[in-house]
Structure formats: structure tokens, C-alpha cells
Scaffold this active site. Structure first.
Site, PDB file in Angstrom:
ATOM      1  N   PRO A  64       0.841  -1.205   0.000  1.00  0.00           N
ATOM      2  CA  PRO A  64       0.000   0.000   0.000  1.00  0.00           C
ATOM      3  C   PRO A  64       0.874   1.252   0.000  1.00  0.00           C
ATOM      4  O   PRO A  64       1.916   1.281   0.656  1.00  0.00           O
ATOM      5  CB  PRO A  64      -0.807  -0.117   1.292  1.00  0.00           C
ATOM      6  CG  PRO A  64      -0.148  -1.173   2.116  1.00  0.00           C
ATOM      7  CD  PRO A  64       0.662  -2.020   1.188  1.00  0.00           C
ATOM      8  N   HIS A  65       0.436   2.268  -0.730  1.00  0.00           N
ATOM      9  CA  HIS A  65       1.279   3.456  -0.859  1.00  0.00           C
ATOM     10  C   HIS A  65       0.445   4.673  -1.216  1.00  0.00           C
ATOM     11  O   HIS A  65      -0.614   4.533  -1.841  1.00  0.00           O
ATOM     12  CB  HIS A  65       2.344   3.231  -1.940  1.00  0.00           C
ATOM     13  CG  HIS A  65       1.758   2.888  -3.273  1.00  0.00           C
ATOM     14  ND1 HIS A  65       1.382   1.596  -3.589  1.00  0.00           N
ATOM     15  CD2 HIS A  65       1.433   3.638  -4.355  1.00  0.00           C
ATOM     16  CE1 HIS A  65       0.879   1.581  -4.818  1.00  0.00           C
ATOM     17  NE2 HIS A  65       0.891   2.806  -5.297  1.00  0.00           N
ATOM     18  N   CYS A  66       0.916   5.829  -0.846  1.00  0.00           N
ATOM     19  CA  CYS A  66       0.294   7.078  -1.287  1.00  0.00           C
ATOM     20  C   CYS A  66       1.197   8.247  -0.919  1.00  0.00           C
ATOM     21  O   CYS A  66       2.142   8.088  -0.149  1.00  0.00           O
ATOM     22  CB  CYS A  66      -1.086   7.276  -0.664  1.00  0.00           C
ATOM     23  SG  CYS A  66      -1.070   7.724   1.078  1.00  0.00           S
TER      24      CYS A  66
END
Lengths: 150, 118
Positions: A64-66
Site C-alpha cells: 500500500p502506498h500514497c
């Protein structure tokens, strides 16, 4: 650039006991020790990204990334879940290993994409899931990154 | 945190995600490694941005639109007492507040909305 330099021991949890994807994201965001509101915003953004398509890339691994202004530098965390989680991964198999990456919108050294790429490269190595399962402590995890030369 | 600031932060993050999908490296990674449908993702992000815009007051909405289109960022961090929109020191009284994010601060120098990261 070495991946291990971005991980701190207190942002590694090898005994996740969460029950859902959301709980897991919250737990990993909590490892960054932000204020409650910032944690909420970050969680919301990660969820939004997941809604666009799961970051479960298969073989038990999710990334997961942002980007978000609530962090002032690139932050990474790692979590291991023994039983496995439903992450709606590409291969539809449970996820056991979660790498969380968050970066501010603008970074001086622009490390977000290279770090994401390095974690992807690491994750694709054939023996990595097995090696991650065998890691005994946070130091062992960092040593594995070093050994793999990422 | 001020509710309008929270909305502005969320909108800016969504704009970043939207813009990133036009960049070669990010788009390649998202569509390759993560198998994301880029066009669908762009549509979803734009719809959410439009929805969130309605939560803003008219003047904040106009300021946000102007800043994001002309300077790419509407909200900038304040780090070590310096506005990262213009690199001018912010009034010390602002930063001294218990939680400066409880107010919606606009830089007197560059006009960006300001956010104090924890």
C-alpha cells in the site's frame, strides 16, 4: 540508496494480529506515530488508493502506498501477518507481508518512486516470501534487505 | 483540525494521485505491477475531487482552484516556522498555537493554505 536506511526498528511489526485489511492499514499507519487526525487522513488516502485497485501484488505481498502532506518525509513500515489477510490481491491469495510507503507530495530527493521500485524488485525475488516468513526479529528483517542488496 | 483544512488536504492528495497517473514512472508502476486500470482510476479520482469541492466555502473553493491550477499545490507545509510555498517565516504567534491546524491559515506572503505536519 539502500532500503534498510528507510526502515526503523519501531516501524516493523512481525506479529500482526489484525483481522481485516482496514485494521492492518490503521495498525501500520500507527507505527508512524502521527497525531490522530493525520492518521485518519492517511488511512483515508490509503483506502482511496486501494479502491482504485488492490496493492496486493501476489505471492502473499502487498505494497500500500500514497503521497500525503500529513508526512514531512518519506516513511516506510513493514508488517507480517501469520494467518494471512484478505487483501483482494491480484492472485486472490491471502497477504502475509505488507510494506507501507508514504511520502509528502514534494520531496527534495524524490525517493518515493525509487523506494517503491526497490520494494517491488525485492518482492519479486523467488525466495523472499519464504525468507520473510523465517525472519525472527526486526534486525533480521533489516539484514535480509541488506543481504538482497536492495 | 479545521474541517475545511481537512477537506483541502484530502483534495490536494487526490489531485496528486490524479496528476501522478499522467507521469510515466508512476503510471507504468501502477498499471504494470499493481495492474491498475488507469483511465478508470482517473475518472474515480476526478469524481471524488468534485464531490469534496462542494464541502468548501466559495472563497476557499476559488482559492484552491486557482492555486492548484497555477502553482500545482494549494496547501503547503510549514516546517521549522517557514512556509514551504514561499520560504518566508510565518508569524511566530501562529506557530505558537496549541494546534495551529485548528485554524485555516493562509500565508500572507504567497497565499497558499498552510498545514503544520506533526
Amino acid at each position: 540508496m539502500r532500503l534498510r536506511d528507510f526502515f526503523s526498528v519501531d516501524a516493523i511489526d512481525l506479529d500482526l494480529s489484525t483481522e481485516t485489511k482496514d485494521e492492518t492499514l490503521k495498525k501500520l499507519v500507527g507505527l508512524f506515530h502521527l497525531d490522530e487526525k493525520s492518521e485518519g487522513i492517511l488511512f483515508k488516502m490509503l483506502k482511496r488508493r486501494e479502491n482504485l485497485g488492490s496493492t496486493g501484488i501476489g505471492r502473499g505481498i502487498a505494497i500500500p502506498h500514497c503521497r500525503s502532506l500529513v508526512v514531512n518525509r518519506l516513511r516506510v513500515a513493514f508488517g507480517r501477518h501469520g494467518a494471512g489477510l484478505d487483501f483482494k490481491a491480484i492472485d486472490e491469495k491471502p497477504v502475509h507481508y505488507v510494506f507501507l510507503i508514504v511520502a509528502p507530495p514534494l520531496e527534495v530527493s524524490n525517493q518515493y518512486l525509487p523506494v517503491l521500485g526497490k520494494i517491488a524488485q525485492f518482492s519479486k525475488e523467488a525466495d523472499v516470501p519464504e525468507r520473510l516468513a523465517a525472519v525472527e526479529n526486526a534486525e533480521g528483517f533489516l539484514q535480509l534487505l541488506e543481504e538482497k542488496g536492495v | 483540525m479545521h474541517d475545511q483544512l481537512e477537506t483541502l488536504l484530502e483534495m490536494q492528495d487526490l489531485h496528486m494521485q490524479r496528476r501522478a497517473l499522467d507521469e510515466g514512472g508512476v503510471r507504468e508502476l501502477e498499471t504494470g505491477l499493481f495492474e491498475m486500470g488507469a483511465e478508470q482510476a482517473i475518472d474515480a479520482l476526478e469524481a471524488k475531487i468534485t464531490e469534496l469541492e462542494l464541502r468548501l466555502g466559495k472563497s476557499n473553493q476559488e482559492r484552491f482552484r486557482h492555486l492548484i491550477s497555477t502553482r500545482q499545490r494549494a496547501v503547503v507545509p510549514v516546517l521549522a516556522g517557514v512556509c514551504y510555498g514561499c520560504f518566508v517565516a510565518v508569524p511566530t504567534s501562529w506557530a505558537a498555537d496549541a494546534d495551529p491546524n485548528d485554524k485555516l491559515n493562509v500565508c500572507q506572503s504567497c497565499g497558499h493554505f498552510q498545514y503544520y505536519p506533526s
